[in-house]
Design a protein around this motif. Structure first.
Motif: not given
Length: 333
Positions: A167-180, A285-298
């Motif tokens: 869900x690219x809209x969901x992922x992008x919204x998380x980033x945008x809301x956080x930075x805003x 410093x440790x980097x803020x990131x989206x966890x997209x659960x790649x192992x589960x999605x594979x």
């Protein structure tokens, strides 16, 4: 009495359709107890396997194929694909199947040639596709070859019934809301290759959602290496002093951007990665990131492919929603 189907048995037993099929066809991948439950219910309901399904099962190679357009020397440095492949292998190990992996650099021609060779030699039962481009020739080629496939991380209409989509809209919204929320209005988006559909989609949605939040993005497309992230950040920060945050399409790009900030002595610029990994956690410093659960999605993409191979009908699978992991690079202004 209605016809008994594998899907109906799976629903009644609370199992996947693939597990029910393995049990009914005497294949590995399920416990003795699960096999007993499936067979008892199937017998009680009068289920009988079709001759075409048995013939199809006997013609299998018990292998699936993945071709990655990546430099073999660099694959080990890409945590996303290493995690995803771990998920693929976890499912294949359960079912007694194997993975045939090829890396062909950036050449689409070599990837297409690999599919043609695998088809001619009968090497794999099906394949998993990544990184679709506009007008991608691979799905129609595989249809022509009669080779089963699924697409990982694409829109459902690309291959109805054979897609795991984020869900690219969901992922992008998380980033945008956080930075805003941190007060950012000018960001640098360091993306992967522009020809990839998922990168074009990210760019489009980031512009749209960012505009609603008063955020304007500068986009820069590169490969996914750490070196590309560092050079892009150095160039764009030098050209535009108004940039206060960097969003990258991968963890390696984020590491490169962070290296650029360290060399510039900048601790006032936020960094967010579209992919999370151990690298994002251990860097300083440790980097803020989206966890997209790649192992589960594979693993989930593999199950979709196995269900396609078993003739169990269309399966639309939406990936588990990503989660934003906030770390020290979430710098407010």
């Amino acid at each position: 009495m209605s016809r008994v189907t594998i899907g109906g048995l799976a629903d009644q037993l609370g199992l996947s359709k693939a597990s029910v099929s393995y049990a009914l066809n005497g294949q590995p991948g399920v416990s003795d107890e699960t096999r007993r439950r499936v067979l008892e219910l199937a017998t009680s309901l009068g289920w009988h396997p079709s001759s075409s399904a048995r013939a199809l099962s006997r013609s299998r190679t018990d292998a699936i194929g993945i071709v990655l357009r990546r430099d073999p020397e660099l694959l080990g440095s890409e945590p996303y694909y290493m995690s995803l492949l771990a998920g693929v292998e976890s499912v294949l190990a359960e079912t007694g199947k194997s993975l045939l992996l090829r890396m062909v650099g950036a050449s689409t021609r070599d990837e297409v040639a690999t599919y043609r060779r695998w088809s001619a030699e009968g090497r794999v039962d099906g394949v998993m596709l990544f990184d679709l481009v506009d007008g991608d020739e691979r799905p129609p080629l595989l249809d022509e070859l009669g080779m089963a496939y699924v697409v990982h991380g694409a829109n459902p209409e690309v291959a109805p019934g054979r897609v795991l989509t984020y869900d690219i809209v969901h992922d992008t919204q998380l980033i945008v809301d956080h930075l805003a929320s941190l007060g950012h209005h000018r960001i640098l988006h360091i993306a992967g290759p522009a020809e990839f559909v998922h990168e074009a989609n990210r760019r489009e949605v980031l512009d749209e959602l960012g505009a609603r939040a008063g955020i304007r993005a500068t986009h820069r497309h590169n490969d996914y290496s750490m070196e590309a992230g560092e050079s892009a950040a150095l160039a764009e920060l030098g050209a535009d002093a108004g940039i206060t945050a960097i969003v990258t399409s991968s963890d390696l790009l984020a590491l490169g951007a962070s290296a650029a900030l360290r060399s510039l002595g900048r601790s006032d610029v936020a960094v967010v990665s579209w992919d999370d990994s151990l690298l994002c956690r251990i860097v300083s410093p440790a980097i803020t990131a989206l966890d997209r659960f790649p192992e589960e999605q594979g693993a989930r993409s593999t199950r979709v492919l196995l269900e396609v191979l078993l003739g169990l009908g269309p399966t639309e699978t939406l990936a588990r929603p990503s989660e934003l992991v906030v770390r020290r690079t979430s710098v407010a202004i």
